[in-house]
Each structure stands twice: as structure tokens, then as C-alpha cells.
Design an enzyme around this catalytic site. Structure first.
Site, PDB file in Angstrom:
ATOM      1  CD  GLU A  49      49.977  79.983  61.094  1.00 19.36           C
ATOM      2  OE1 GLU A  49      51.163  80.396  60.178  1.00 19.36           O
ATOM      3  OE2 GLU A  49      49.077  79.200  60.759  1.00 19.36           O
ATOM      4  CD  GLU A  70      45.115  80.172  58.578  1.00 20.76           C
ATOM      5  OE1 GLU A  70      45.903  79.291  58.104  1.00 20.76           O
ATOM      6  OE2 GLU A  70      45.498  81.363  59.136  1.00 20.76           O
TER       7      GLU A  70
HETATM    8  C1  GAL Z   1      48.879  78.998  57.604  1.00 25.43           C
HETATM    9  C2  GAL Z   1      48.847  80.799  57.725  1.00 25.43           C
HETATM   10  C3  GAL Z   1      48.337  81.411  56.408  1.00 25.43           C
HETATM   11  C4  GAL Z   1      48.648  80.772  55.028  1.00 25.43           C
HETATM   12  C5  GAL Z   1      48.442  79.087  55.031  1.00 25.43           C
HETATM   13  C6  GAL Z   1      48.685  78.520  53.933  1.00 25.43           C
HETATM   14  O1  GAL Z   1      49.798  78.604  58.285  1.00 25.43           O
HETATM   15  O2  GAL Z   1      48.290  81.365  58.936  1.00 25.43           O
HETATM   16  O3  GAL Z   1      48.488  82.786  56.292  1.00 25.43           O
HETATM   17  O4  GAL Z   1      49.868  80.973  54.819  1.00 25.43           O
HETATM   18  O5  GAL Z   1      49.222  78.736  56.240  1.00 25.43           O
HETATM   19  O6  GAL Z   1      48.403  77.376  53.667  1.00 25.43           O
END
Ligand code: GAL
Ligand code: ZN
Length: 655
Positions: free
Chosen positions: A142, A300
Site C-alpha cells: 500500500e 486484501e
Molecule cells: C490493509 C493493510 C494490511 C492491514 C490491513 C488491516 O490496508 O495492507 O497490512 O493493515 O489493512 O485490516
């Protein structure tokens, strides 16, 4: 189909790994992202690597047939690095240098950071280039860190010299005649640091553009060395969406082999499904600009939680699978989650996981096993391409520019406007791409341009060409009002599009928070209204009350073989949906299925003469949708109608 998520074996003793791999196997996990935040474990001291643990877990995963998205850990430099290179820690706008102790504590303009990042990425590439588990490179995590330090200031000046050539041009683009900001020496030009009153909006805008390019350069140099080591392995980085993200993703798309997004809806209710569909269609729109395949990957999302502003909402049973299939319906190559196993500690100790704190004897893990099975069943549909003949334009620099202070309303929000346009189409069952660029609109029958504030001449020309060739263009308020330097195009709004739309807007009338305005066709608008003169366009609806009563509100203008519509207020959801539905119908574009009940989402993926119909029932009652073929989820034949239970899904091979 990719199914899996972020896996952090470094957080667990090795005896847990055997259980992890066994649980992954049972759930038919195909891909895990390893090493995202493991820099301190991989390089415990400068130049000293410890790859033994990573060798062992990658071997185990390979033995189980599970692929690895191997991450470069550069989003989180170890404490030793920050202490040795304090100049590589980020500085905020107030000049405060941040400290290690969280993540993303790096400055992308610091040479020490860039070279340390290249070294660890190169070391990983050397070691794992032939590893059988290696399926994908996942660079960083990110990208989105902004820094205001002196090193950044130097890099910003270099970027500006390249963009403007000389200071006169910069002074002109930034309108520095205003408030005595005229620069006479490059050394005077700085990032927009904390200042007394409103900052220069073009300086702020260019700083975000610069930050995007600077982060992109950091990505590209890692990508290039990974590509050189493993030419056959695709390289990606996971995009994060949000107001604060200084990344122009549409430009980045050209540099990744696979567009990958992280998406966390912010609404616990049904609006989350609309948000997720928007994010998916945006990812697919970006993928059009990527040299790789037309599909993308949901890298994700949270398995069992929705993170709302005030709490973590637990998803209802079955929702994880339905949301995942909705992403696949819209072109995702699978469903990846954050994360595999919930951690015992650390800043995100309550964040969602496929193996929750309760362990595998849990609803979430059982649903994960079910989902793995479902994704395997629908895998053939991955060959299908999502067809969209409608595009909604979302332009990140315009969104940034409209966030400046000092504009006529504090509630202007291009992202929200793009979501509204998309939602209106979603509610009518019309599939749309959300696209970032205006250069290539060929292939679309309808383009919606909501609040595209910044517009270069060549973009206006591309829109004209689109309409002349027969396209239907729907433009809403504030589009084309400013040039790419956020300077107003004078002579009447919306300067860049006046002729194309056949209107001239003389004054803005932003509305109060609770106010709305009636239109002559019985619909209403809120947020915004304006004094529109039709200078060639036909009036479709007028304002029916208030100071603008009797003046044009919605217009249409025939240009060449197409039509350019102008909507000068923010139409209520239903009215907006009706308008876009009618415009699409004029262009010969309809919903995937007509008359869907609200909350039932239907999308087709197609290739050659094969097609798959995805039905996602987000409602609390059973629904029926016309289809014939075989439901891949159940194997049952479908003869004329597929019945989908409340909260359930169907994927019908229809051809
Ligand atoms: C994402 C991030 C992860 C973690 C996740 C938490 O945006 O890439 O590392 O922080 O959120 O839900
Ligand atoms: Zn910096």
C-alpha cells in the site's frame, strides 16, 4: 483462482506452521502473501540476512502445492535502519520528524532508504528466483507515505523543473501573483508545509502528483530488478484507496503486471455491497490500462469484519462468500484476505482473519473451507471477461483538487460523485467500468463524467471525439471548470466543455446542507445548483423553485452522431438512476437482467460462446432470476429460472 491471504509465519513458532499449512490445504488455499512486514526478521542487522525460516516455510508451502505471493518488506524498515539513517524517516507538514515504532516509517526520497529497499528486494530475488512456490511478486505494501523533508523538497524541485522547465512557467501555472508568492529562485520552492492561512492549491496538487511519481519510481526500481531475476513471474503491488492516498492509480496501472487492490468497505449495511462493486469496477477499469490481463485481483479484504467509523462489525453468516463471488463476478482472479491467522498482539490484534483467535473450530474457518470449495467450482468462469459498455470516470487528481479549502462548498467530493453515478447504474443492473483516463473511451457507448474538475485541452478533445463518433456523454456540475493547473477557465463555466455541452454557466448556487431544489419533471436535486444558459442544448428539465426557477437544470446537446448531457445539480438517487438508465437505453445498453429486485446483483463474464451469470442475492428474501444452464456452485441444472436463497449466490454457466 487465487484464494488465501496475508500469511505472517514470522509471528508464530514453527510448530504452528505445520497446522497452518494443513488448515490451508483443507480450505483449498492456493496463494498466500508472505513477508510483507518481515524486514527485521529477514535482515536483523545491516547486510546480515536470515533466510532460513523463510526457506523452511516456503518449502512447506511448495510441498502442499500452495503458491506464494512473495513480498518485498520495504513498507516497514527495521529500527536499526531508522537509527542509522534518521534522514530517511518521514517528516510531517509541521516539520516534525516521525519515529519508528509503527509502519511506513520511510521517506521515498531518501537515498539510504531507496538503496536499502533495492538491496533487500534483490537479495530475495536472488534467493527465491527458482523456488517452486514463487507465483507472484508483491512489492511493498500500500504505497502511500507522504514526506515533507528537505530531501523531498530537493526531489520535488527536480520534478517541477522537469514539468515546467523554468520558473516563469511554474509561477504562471501556480498563479503565484496571488498573495505575493512569486518565486525568483528554485531554492525558494518547497513542499506545502504548515503555513499561516490557505496554502497555494496548485502547489498542493503538484505535490501530490510528485509524491505519486516518487513512490512509483520506488516501485519501478524494485519491479525492474525482480523482473530481471524472474522474467516469467508477474509483479504487482497492492493499491489502497482513500482520501489520504497520494497515488494516481490510473498512471500506476501501466507499470504493474496485475492490478491488485485492497478493499475494506466502510459501511456495515447494504451500502457495503455497492462500495465493493465500485472498487471492483474501478480495479477493472485500471486493468484496462495495464499491459497484463484484463482481470485484476482483490488482494486484501477482511474475512468476517467490516471496519466502520466507530466499531468492527461482524459480517453475517455467508456474507464473506457472497462478497468474494461478487468480486470474482466483476473480474477478480480470486479472493485474498487480510489475513490468514489472527495475531496475538501488535497494533492490529483484533483485525479479521480466516483462522480467528478462536482457532479453526470456528464459523469463520468453516466458511473459509466452504469458500475454498466454491472458488474451485467457479474457476472456469475466470476465463470470462466482464463486458461493460458504460464507463464512469474517476480522476484522482480532480478528487485531490476538489478537496482544497476555499471552494464554493465544503461538501464537494469527486469520489462520492463517482460512487453515486456507479451506484445509480448498479441499482439498475447495468455493468460499468470505472476508468481513470479520458484518452481511450473507444468501446464505450455511454460515459459518465461526474465532477471531473481538472481538464486538459487534450482531454476535452477526447470527449468531443467520443461524442462526435456517436457516444452518449453525461457530464455533471464542476466538470471541466479548471485546467490541469487548477486555474479556472474563464468566460463561463464549464470552460473546457461549454461548446460540447451547448451550455454556459454564469454563477454557482451551492445549496445548504438540508436544502434541496425541485425540478420541472418532479425530481429533486441537492448540494449544488447553478445559473445555466442553454446556448445550443435542449432543456430536458428546469429548476422549478428557488432563485433559479424556470432556468435550465438538465440539458442535452446533439453533437455529431452523439449526445452530450449536462446535469447541473446533484440528482436524487432514483432520478439519477432513471436518467442514466434512459441514456443507456438510448445507446442500446441495458441491464444484465431487467427489473431486478433491489439488492440483487447480476453480472456476466463471457468469452467466445461461453458465458457465466453471477447472481448475488444481498437481500433477506429468496430471489428468482431468468437463466438456463448449470449452477456451478451446486452442479444442479437451471431451467429458465435460478432461485437464489436470501444472502446466497449462484453462478450459472449459461453458454
Ligand atoms: C490493509 C493493510 C494490511 C492491514 C490491513 C488491516 O490496508 O495492507 O497490512 O493493515 O489493512 O485490516
Ligand atoms: Zn523525506
Amino acid at each position: 483462482m487465487f484464494f488465501g491471504g496475508d500469511y505472517n509465519p514470522e509471528q508464530w513458532p514453527e510448530d504452528v506452521w505445520a497446522q497452518d499449512v494443513e488448515l490451508m490445504r483443507r480450505a483449498r488455499v492456493t496463494l498466500v502473501t508472505v513477508g510483507v512486514f518481515a524486514w527485521a526478521r529477514l535482515e536483523p542487522a545491516p547486510g546480515r540476512h536470515d533466510f532460513g525460516w523463510l526457506d523452511r516455510i516456503l518449502d512447506r508451502l511448495a510441498d502442499a502445492g500452495i503458491g506464494v505471493a512473495l513480498a518485498t518488506p520495504t513498507a516497514s524498515p527495521p529500527p536499526w535502519f531508522s537509527l542509522a539513517h534518521p534522514e530517511a524517516l518521514p517528516v510531517d507538514a509541521a516539520g516534525v520528524r516521525l519515529s519508528h515504532g509503527s509502519r511506513d516509517t520511510y521517506c521515498a526520497s531518501a537515498p539510504a532508504y531507496r538503496s536499502a529497499a533495492r538491496r533487500i528486494a534483490a537479495a530475495l530475488a536472488q534467493r527465491y528466483r527458482d523456488h517452486p512456490a514463487l507465483a507472484l511478486w508483491h512489492v511493498h505494501n500500500e504505497y502511500g507515505t507522504t514526506c515533507h523533508c528537505d530531501l523531498t523538497a530537493e526531489a520535488f524541485r527536480r520534478w517541477l523543473r522537469h514539468r515546467y522547465g523554468d520558473l516563469d512557467t511554474l509561477n504562471d501555472a501556480w498563479t503565484t501573483a496571488f498573495w505575493s508568492q512569486h518565486y525568483t529562485d528554485w531554492a525558494q520552492v518547497r513542499p506545502p508545509r504548515a503555513t499561516q492561512y490557505l496554502p497555494n492549491p496548485t502547489q498542493v496538487l503538484d505535490f501530490r502528483r510528485f509524491t505519486s511519481d516518487e513512490l512509483l519510481a520506488a516501485y519501478v526500481e524494485q519491479r525492474d530488478l525482480l523482473r530481471a531475476a524472474t522474467p516469467g513471474v508477474p509483479v504487482t503491488t497492492n493499491y489502497v484507496l482513500g482520501d489520504w492516498v497520494p497515488v494516481d492509480h490510473a498512471r500506476w496501472a501501466a507499470e504493474v503486471d496485475l492490478v491488485a487492490i485492497d478493499h475494506y468497505p466502510s459501511d456495515a449495511g447494504p451500502a457495503a455491497e455497492e462500495e465493493a462493486a465500485f472498487a471492483a469496477d474501478l480495479a477493472r477499469g485500471w486493468a484496462r490500462g495495464s499491459p497484463g490481463r484484463p482481470d485484476w485481483l482483490l488482494m486484501e479484504t477482511a474475512p468476517n469484519l467490516v471496519y466502520t467509523a466507530d466499531r468492527m462489525h461482524t459480517k453475517e453468516p455467508g456474507r464473506m462468500a457472497r462478497n468474494s463471488l461478487a468480486a470474482v463476478a466483476r473480474g477478480s482472479r480470486g479472493a485474498m484476505f487480510f489475513q490468514w491467522r489472527a495475531p496475538r498482539g501488535g497494533a492490529e490484534l483484533f483485525h479479521s482473519a480466516l483462522v480467528p483467535h478462536a482457532g479453526p473450530d470456528s464459523r469463520v474457518y468453516r466458511e473459509a473451507v466452504e469458500l475454498g470449495d466454491r472458488l474451485a467450482r467457479v474457476a472456469p468462469a475466470a476465463a470470462g471477461v466482464v463486458e461493460a459498455r458504460v464507463a464512469v470516470v474517476y480522476d484522482e487528481p480532480s478528487a485531490w483538487a476538489l478537496r482544497a479549502r476555499g471552494l464554493p462548498s465544503t461538501r464537494l467530493d469527486h469520489l462520492d460523485d463517482a460512487r453515486r453515478a456507479h451506484r445509480a447504474l448498479w441499482r439498475r443492473g447495468i455493468t460499468a467500468d470505472v476508468v481513470g483516463g479520458l484518452d481511450d473511451l473507444s468501446g464505450y457507448a455511454v460515459v459518465v463524467l461526474p465532477g471531473h474538475y481538472l481538464m486538459a485541452d487534450r482531454q476535452a478533445a477526447a470527449l468531443r471525439a467520443f461524442v462526435e463518433a456517436g457516444g452518449q456523454l453525461v457530464v455533471t456540475y464542476l466538470s471541466g471548470v479548471a485546467d490541469e493547473h487548477a486555474r479556472i477557465r474563464t468566460g463561463g463555466y464549464p470552460g473546457a466543455l461549454r461548446d460540447l455541452l451547448g451550455v454556459r454557466v454564469e454563477e454557482f448556487h451551492p445549496l445548504a446542507v438540508d436544502a434541496s431544489v425541485k425540478l420541472s419533471d418532479g425530481t429533486t436535486g441537492d448540494l449544488w445548483s447553478e445559473t445555466v444558459h442553454a446556448t445550443g442544448a435542449r432543456v430536458v428539465a428546469s429548476y422549478a423553485d428557488g432563485v433559479l426557477a424556470g432556468r435550465p437544470a438538465v440539458t442535452r446537446h446533439t453533437v455529431g452522431a452523439g449526445t452530450a448531457w449536462y446535469v447541473s445539480t446533484r440528482l436524487a438517487d432514483d432520478a439519477y438512476a432513471d436518467l442514466l438508465h434512459a441514456v443507456a437505453a438510448d445507446a442500446g445498453v441495458g441491464p444484465v437482467r431487467p427489473d431486478l429486485p433491489p439488492g440483487v446483483e447480476v453480472v456476466t463474464r463471457r468469452t467466445g460462446d461461453r458465458s457465466w451469470l453471477f447472481v448475488l442475492n444481498h437481500t433477506a428474501t429468496v430471489c428468482e432470476v431468468a437463466a438456463s444452464g448449470v449452477d456451478l456452485l451446486t452442479g444442479a441444472p437451471v431451467d429458465g429460472v435460478v432461485r437464489v436463497p436470501a444472502g446466497g449466490s449462484a453462478v450459472v454457466r449459461t453458454g
